[in-house]
Design a protein around this motif. Structure first.
Motif, PDB file in Angstrom:
ATOM      1  N   GLU A 128       0.822  -1.212   0.000  1.00  0.00           N
ATOM      2  CA  GLU A 128       0.000   0.000   0.000  1.00  0.00           C
ATOM      3  C   GLU A 128       0.857   1.264   0.000  1.00  0.00           C
ATOM      4  O   GLU A 128       0.432   2.298  -0.503  1.00  0.00           O
ATOM      5  CB  GLU A 128      -0.930   0.008   1.202  1.00  0.00           C
ATOM      6  N   ALA A 129       2.060   1.192   0.564  1.00  0.00           N
ATOM      7  CA  ALA A 129       2.933   2.360   0.654  1.00  0.00           C
ATOM      8  C   ALA A 129       3.713   2.622  -0.635  1.00  0.00           C
ATOM      9  O   ALA A 129       4.225   3.726  -0.823  1.00  0.00           O
ATOM     10  CB  ALA A 129       3.911   2.193   1.814  1.00  0.00           C
ATOM     11  N   PRO A 165       2.869   3.289  -3.805  1.00  0.00           N
ATOM     12  CA  PRO A 165       2.525   4.499  -4.573  1.00  0.00           C
ATOM     13  C   PRO A 165       3.022   5.786  -3.908  1.00  0.00           C
ATOM     14  O   PRO A 165       3.460   6.708  -4.601  1.00  0.00           O
ATOM     15  CB  PRO A 165       0.996   4.464  -4.633  1.00  0.00           C
ATOM     16  N   ASP A 166       2.969   5.845  -2.574  1.00  0.00           N
ATOM     17  CA  ASP A 166       3.464   7.027  -1.866  1.00  0.00           C
ATOM     18  C   ASP A 166       4.974   7.163  -2.033  1.00  0.00           C
ATOM     19  O   ASP A 166       5.492   8.268  -2.220  1.00  0.00           O
ATOM     20  CB  ASP A 166       3.109   6.965  -0.378  1.00  0.00           C
ATOM     21  N   TRP A 167       5.705   6.040  -1.949  1.00  0.00           N
ATOM     22  CA  TRP A 167       7.153   6.074  -2.133  1.00  0.00           C
ATOM     23  C   TRP A 167       7.506   6.534  -3.549  1.00  0.00           C
ATOM     24  O   TRP A 167       8.423   7.328  -3.739  1.00  0.00           O
ATOM     25  CB  TRP A 167       7.775   4.701  -1.883  1.00  0.00           C
ATOM     26  N   ALA A 203       5.659   8.390  -5.556  1.00  0.00           N
ATOM     27  CA  ALA A 203       5.324   9.813  -5.685  1.00  0.00           C
ATOM     28  C   ALA A 203       6.402  10.676  -5.033  1.00  0.00           C
ATOM     29  O   ALA A 203       6.800  11.710  -5.586  1.00  0.00           O
ATOM     30  CB  ALA A 203       3.959  10.090  -5.069  1.00  0.00           C
ATOM     31  N   ALA A 204       6.886  10.252  -3.866  1.00  0.00           N
ATOM     32  CA  ALA A 204       7.939  11.008  -3.184  1.00  0.00           C
ATOM     33  C   ALA A 204       9.234  10.998  -3.995  1.00  0.00           C
ATOM     34  O   ALA A 204       9.913  12.019  -4.109  1.00  0.00           O
ATOM     35  CB  ALA A 204       8.178  10.444  -1.781  1.00  0.00           C
ATOM     36  N   LYS A 241       9.470  10.605  -7.257  1.00  0.00           N
ATOM     37  CA  LYS A 241       9.233  11.420  -8.440  1.00  0.00           C
ATOM     38  C   LYS A 241       9.372  12.909  -8.086  1.00  0.00           C
ATOM     39  O   LYS A 241      10.010  13.671  -8.825  1.00  0.00           O
ATOM     40  CB  LYS A 241       7.849  11.135  -8.998  1.00  0.00           C
TER      41      LYS A 241
END
Length: 102
Positions: A85-86, A88-90, A92-93, A95
């Motif tokens: 779940e994490a 996509p957040d990683w 995005a960060a 990027k």
């Protein structure tokens, strides 16, 4: 050399992780046979691969590897789910950091 050692795993962490994963099935209701098998496999693999890293990073005694592996097996499915779940957040960060948020 055992099979586990040949693939970079310690038998103690595999066994501890497996036992923990099997115990976790007691607390997870209404799983199919396939879901139970994948839960145990995931918990075992998370424990077997992550225990040595955890012991090293936290500077713990190697004597605790069996207990850490048991806990990894017990909570391995939750750990794997949280990591997935994490992602996509990683991404995005990463990027935002390397591409300036574009």
């Amino acid at each position: 050399m055992t099979f586990f050692e040949a693939i970079g795993l310690k038998p103690l962490t595999v066994i501890g992780g497996f036992v923990g994963a099997v115990v976790s099935l007691k607390f997870i209701k209404s799983l199919s046979i396939w879901q139970s098998v994948t839960t145990v496999a995931t918990g075992t693999l998370v424990a077997a691969y992550c225990t040595p890293i955890t012991v090293e990073l936290l500077n713990l005694s190697p004597r605790l590897e069996g207990a850490i592996a048991f806990l990894g097996g017990l909570f391995g499915m939750s750990i794997a789910g949280a990591a997935i779940e994490a992602i996509p957040d990683w991404l995005a960060a990463a990027k935002a950091k390397f591409l300036g948020g574009q």
